[in-house]
Write an enzyme that holds these catalytic residues in place. Structure first.
Site, PDB file in Angstrom:
ATOM      1  CG  ASP A 138       3.561  24.194 -46.468  1.00  0.00           C
ATOM      2  OD1 ASP A 138       3.705  22.953 -46.524  1.00  0.00           O
ATOM      3  OD2 ASP A 138       2.452  24.753 -46.422  1.00  0.00           O
ATOM      4  CG  HIS A 198       5.911  27.482 -42.721  1.00  0.00           C
ATOM      5  ND1 HIS A 198       4.972  27.463 -41.718  1.00  0.00           N
ATOM      6  CD2 HIS A 198       5.243  27.756 -43.871  1.00  0.00           C
ATOM      7  CE1 HIS A 198       3.777  27.721 -42.234  1.00  0.00           C
ATOM      8  NE2 HIS A 198       3.914  27.894 -43.540  1.00  0.00           N
TER       9      HIS A 198
END
Length: 246
Positions: free
Chosen positions: A71, A213
């Site tokens: 993400d 991430h």
């Protein structure tokens, strides 16, 4: 020739013929017995046992699928570093990008697509959905879809809602599929690479979806370390659509 000699001669002929047929019959039986044995038909139970055994062998050798997702990106440096590592290992992942970062680094988005990764929507500014900002949240999803589609030429189908907050009515309104996760190593709040890696490998299961991430150097390092370990354990990395629909 008298009658007694005739009877002896006839008896001898009959005996000789009988012996001939007897030995010919034994020879024929000996030739065909192995052929009959080789052509024995398997019973239903034997066929079932064999089928179960073969299916078990195939299952044992089949790789377990797992999905790695990222993400917040793309990041101009860390995402490129991550893509290099994934390419080297022949691994694909799913990237849920923000519209803001995608518009700043379209070349990274193009590379993701070219190398077989799946690209999804993570809103434009990483907005968390609440009861008061539904319209703005929806607008961010639409805007990010447009940015990604302009870069890739492909319609966006998947969305990772920030913090997992989601409204199911968006699925029909926007024709999008939300993707959450089953493993969260909390990489965004830790710089301990070994600990992040262990959190992933210890919880790894077939069809798991790992949340990470690509905006932190330690996350990239930990992700590649986890990939190496899970590849050794026989896992196959796939995009989330294979987990959700295969």
């Amino acid at each position: 020739m008298d009658s007694q000699r005739k009877r002896i001669l006839i008896f001898g002929v009959i005996l000789a013929v009988s012996l001939l047929f007897y030995f010919l019959g034994r020879k024929q039986t000996q030739v065909h017995e192995p052929v009959i044995a080789a052509q024995r038909i398997e019973t239903e139970d034997e066929i079932l046992v064999k089928k179960v055994y073969m299916e078990g062998k195939e299952k044992d050798t089949e790789a377990q699928k797992i999905a790695l997702t990222f993400d917040d990106g793309p990041h101009p440096y860390y995402t490129e570093q991550l893509l290099d590592g994934l390419k080297e290992r022949g691994v694909v992942a799913t990237f849920f990008v923000t519209g803001e970062h995608a518009s700043l680094h379209p070349d990274v988005i193009k590379r993701m697509q070219e190398e077989g990764h799946l690209i999804g929507n993570h809103t434009y500014s990483h907005m968390q959905l609440t009861s008061r900002n539904r319209a703005d949240f929806k607008e961010e999803l639409i805007k990010t879809n447009e940015i990604i589609e302009e870069i890739t030429g492909v319609e966006v189908e998947y969305v990772r809602p920030p913090y997992g907050a989601w409204d199911k009515s968006f699925e029909e309104e926007l024709n999008m599929i939300p993707v959450l996760w089953t493993i969260d190593p909390m990489d965004w709040c830790s710089s301990n690479v070994s600990r992040i890696t262990e959190r992933i490998t210890n919880k790894a299961r077939e069809n798991a979806i790992i949340l990470m991430h690509d905006y932190y150097d330690t996350s990239v390092t930990a992700a590649l370390m986890a990939v190496d370990e899970l590849l050794k354990e026989g896992y196959e990395f796939v995009t989330v659509e294979e987990i959700l629909f295969d």
